[in-house]
Design an enzyme around this catalytic site. Structure first.
Site, PDB file in Angstrom:
ATOM      1  CG  HIS A  72      41.218 157.062  45.840  1.00 60.49           C
ATOM      2  ND1 HIS A  72      41.165 156.675  47.155  1.00 60.49           N
ATOM      3  CD2 HIS A  72      42.543 157.093  45.503  1.00 60.49           C
ATOM      4  CE1 HIS A  72      42.389 156.457  47.608  1.00 60.49           C
ATOM      5  NE2 HIS A  72      43.241 156.716  46.642  1.00 60.49           N
TER       6      HIS A  72
ATOM      7  CG  HIS B  84      44.312 161.001  49.461  1.00 56.83           C
ATOM      8  ND1 HIS B  84      44.979 160.858  48.260  1.00 56.83           N
ATOM      9  CD2 HIS B  84      43.055 160.508  49.255  1.00 56.83           C
ATOM     10  CE1 HIS B  84      44.165 160.336  47.363  1.00 56.83           C
ATOM     11  NE2 HIS B  84      42.996 160.121  47.939  1.00 56.83           N
ATOM     12  CB  SER B  85      45.594 157.329  48.768  1.00 51.13           C
ATOM     13  OG  SER B  85      45.683 156.169  47.988  1.00 51.13           O
ATOM     14  CG  MET B  86      51.595 155.428  49.857  1.00 56.11           C
ATOM     15  SD  MET B  86      52.924 155.813  48.681  1.00 56.11           S
ATOM     16  CE  MET B  86      53.158 157.567  49.005  1.00 56.11           C
TER      17      MET B  86
END
Length: 294
Positions: free
Chosen positions: A269, A108-110
């Site tokens: 997000h 997820h994300s980073m």
């Protein structure tokens, strides 16, 4: 943390010492099931995957990792820097320590950035890749590099304001919500608790404050394209309709990945932390893994 069902222990904590320090791991589900290695986002930790793990643990085993400086994992040594590629080294060493020749990554994300860069760097070590509202790192143009470095050095040498102390966990939750205003309290609280440590007068962040420093160097878009183009594993990208991925990335970066699927789901997000979104995400993941013959 322990999570059990009847006589079976379905969640267990472990710590593994790497060259960068102690890494905190959580295993969810049956060891006989296919393994998914999960990487969280910036300033989050492995608790961000707890709801999703509960949805998936009957069919898969999930290995949740606190990346260095996050959650219960050690910070990097004094003088070290949290370059995004440091996590590529950490993941490579982790796989070697665990005896994993190939792995299915879920980020997820980073964590998705780390997973995608790893999949481009070590294509032969990645069996599949799932990205949750993530599609490669932020990029800078080459002419921006000198000013980016100058800004980062100045930022890193500023005197800090010292350790922030919260009287109670709820105060820490309110502080974290300023950077994640869309998240519900119930979704955010497990992440906050895992990122806190008790100190005199209350609680303080366990998360390494150096993680907040400006990046000294960013990859160029051409370099990002090279990593994405080098991925050979099948990829599923799950976008949040109120997420942070720019539309041009969806149109341009996604096409660089040889074998990919994508879907847009309702949510923000951190949609994988919210009860109203996690079942839909789990359904898409199950469909993807079934298409791979799992």
């Amino acid at each position: 943390m322990m999570y059990s069902e009847g006589s079976r222990q379905l969640c267990r904590d472990e710590f593994l010492t790497l060259s960068s320090g102690k890494l905190a791991l959580q295993y969810w589900g049956d060891p006989e099931k296919p393994l998914l290695l999960c990487l969280h986002g910036w300033l989050d930790n492995s608790a961000s995957f707890h709801l999703l793990a509960k949805e998936l643990m009957q069919e898969y085993q999930l290995l949740l990792v606190d990346l260095p400086g996050h959650g219960l994992s050690d910070p990097l040594a004094d003088g070290a820097h949290y370059y995004i590629w440091q996590n590529i080294e950490t993941l490579h060493e982790l796989m070697a320590k665990l005896g994993l020749e190939r792995v299915s990554l879920l980020g997820h994300s980073m964590g998705g950035v780390v997973a995608s860069l790893f999949a481009g760097t070590f294509a032969d070590k990645v069996e599949s890749l799932v990205l949750l509202d993530s599609l490669g790192p932020m990029a800078s143009s080459a002419p921006q590099t000198p000013s980016q470095l100058a800004k980062a050095i100045e930022d890193s040498q500023k005197l800090g304001s010292g350790l922030r102390v919260f009287e109670c966990i709820e105060d820490a939750l309110l502080a974290r919500k300023k950077s994640s205003p869309s998240m519900t309290d119930n979704a955010l609280m497990p992440i906050v608790k895992r990122n806190l440590m008790p100190v005199d007068g209350g609680y303080s962040w366990r998360t390494d404050k150096r993680l907040r420093q400006v990046s000294k160097v960013r990859l160029t878009e051409d370099q990002v394209s090279a990593f994405l183009s080098a991925i050979t594993a099948p990829v599923l990208v799950v976008f949040a309709d109120a997420g942070i991925i720019p539309k041009p990335w969806r149109e341009n970066r996604l096409q660089l990945i040889t074998t990919h699927q994508s879907v847009i789901l309702s949510g923000h997000h951190h949609f994988h932390c919210e009860p109203e979104s996690v079942a839909a995400i789990a359904k898409e993941l199950a469909r993807f893994y079934t298409s791979l013959g799992w």
